[in-house]
Scaffold this motif. Structure first.
Motif, short mmCIF file in Angstrom:
data_model
loop_
_atom_site.label_atom_id
_atom_site.label_comp_id
_atom_site.label_asym_id
_atom_site.label_seq_id
_atom_site.Cartn_x
_atom_site.Cartn_y
_atom_site.Cartn_z
N UNK A 190 0.81 -1.21 0.00
CA UNK A 190 0.00 0.00 0.00
C UNK A 190 0.84 1.26 0.00
N UNK A 191 2.07 1.13 0.36
CA UNK A 191 2.96 2.28 0.40
C UNK A 191 3.50 2.64 -0.98
N UNK A 192 4.09 1.65 -1.63
CA UNK A 192 4.80 1.97 -2.87
C UNK A 192 4.28 1.18 -4.06
N UNK A 193 3.40 0.18 -3.80
CA UNK A 193 2.80 -0.54 -4.91
C UNK A 193 3.62 -1.72 -5.40
N UNK A 194 4.73 -1.99 -4.75
CA UNK A 194 5.50 -3.17 -5.13
C UNK A 194 4.86 -4.40 -4.52
N UNK A 195 5.21 -5.56 -5.06
CA UNK A 195 4.68 -6.80 -4.51
C UNK A 195 5.05 -6.94 -3.05
N UNK A 196 4.07 -7.29 -2.23
CA UNK A 196 4.32 -7.42 -0.80
C UNK A 196 5.16 -8.65 -0.51
N UNK A 197 5.89 -8.57 0.57
CA UNK A 197 6.71 -9.70 1.01
C UNK A 197 6.06 -10.30 2.25
N UNK A 198 6.04 -11.61 2.27
CA UNK A 198 5.38 -12.31 3.37
C UNK A 198 5.76 -11.74 4.74
N UNK A 199 7.01 -11.53 4.90
CA UNK A 199 7.52 -11.13 6.20
C UNK A 199 6.99 -9.77 6.65
N UNK A 200 6.72 -8.91 5.69
CA UNK A 200 6.30 -7.56 6.04
C UNK A 200 4.89 -7.26 5.61
N UNK A 201 4.14 -8.32 5.29
CA UNK A 201 2.79 -8.08 4.81
C UNK A 201 2.05 -7.07 5.67
N UNK A 202 1.22 -6.24 5.08
CA UNK A 202 0.98 -6.21 3.62
C UNK A 202 1.97 -5.35 2.87
N UNK A 203 3.10 -5.08 3.48
CA UNK A 203 4.06 -4.19 2.85
C UNK A 203 5.15 -4.97 2.15
N UNK A 204 5.98 -4.26 1.41
CA UNK A 204 7.02 -4.93 0.66
C UNK A 204 8.32 -4.95 1.45
N UNK A 205 8.38 -4.14 2.48
CA UNK A 205 9.61 -4.07 3.25
C UNK A 205 9.35 -3.41 4.59
N UNK A 206 10.30 -3.55 5.49
CA UNK A 206 10.16 -2.93 6.79
C UNK A 206 10.08 -1.42 6.67
N UNK A 207 10.72 -0.91 5.66
CA UNK A 207 10.72 0.54 5.48
C UNK A 207 9.33 1.06 5.20
N UNK A 208 8.65 0.36 4.30
CA UNK A 208 7.29 0.79 3.96
C UNK A 208 6.37 0.62 5.16
N UNK A 209 6.57 -0.47 5.89
CA UNK A 209 5.74 -0.69 7.06
C UNK A 209 5.94 0.43 8.06
N UNK A 210 7.17 0.82 8.26
CA UNK A 210 7.46 1.89 9.20
C UNK A 210 6.91 3.22 8.73
N UNK A 211 7.01 3.44 7.44
CA UNK A 211 6.50 4.69 6.89
C UNK A 211 5.01 4.79 7.14
N UNK A 212 4.34 3.67 6.97
CA UNK A 212 2.90 3.66 7.18
C UNK A 212 2.58 3.92 8.64
N UNK A 213 3.32 3.26 9.51
CA UNK A 213 3.10 3.43 10.94
C UNK A 213 3.35 4.88 11.32
#
Ligand SMILES: [Zn+2]
Length: 69
Positions: A20-43
């Motif tokens: 949802x942050x950058x539109x790249x394919x999400x990675x299982x580990x950081x779902x629904x984000x593609x990376x920890x960075x995107x997850x943090x940005x969202x948070x």
């Protein structure tokens, strides 16, 4: 002429929804984000209130004050 690979192309599995942050394919580990960075940005956005729903201003209900004597 059955091509087993062709049918797959128009179906996107739910778990491969884009980040949802950058539109790249999400990675299982950081779902629904593609990376920890995107997850943090969202948070971060949540915390800074950017995601706040538009209930900021409460409707002022002071047009007719109740008369309780
Ligand atoms: Zn991302």
């Amino acid at each position: 002429m059955a091509d087993p690979g062709a049918a797959k192309n128009n179906v996107v599995p739910l778990k491969e929804r884009p980040c949802p942050q950058c539109g790249r394919p999400a990675v299982d580990r950081f779902r629904p984000f593609c990376s920890g960075r995107c997850a943090n940005a969202d948070l971060g956005r949540w915390l800074s209130g950017e995601y706040r729903i538009a209930t900021d201003e409460e409707a002022s209900v002071d047009e007719d004050p109740p008369e309780d004597l």
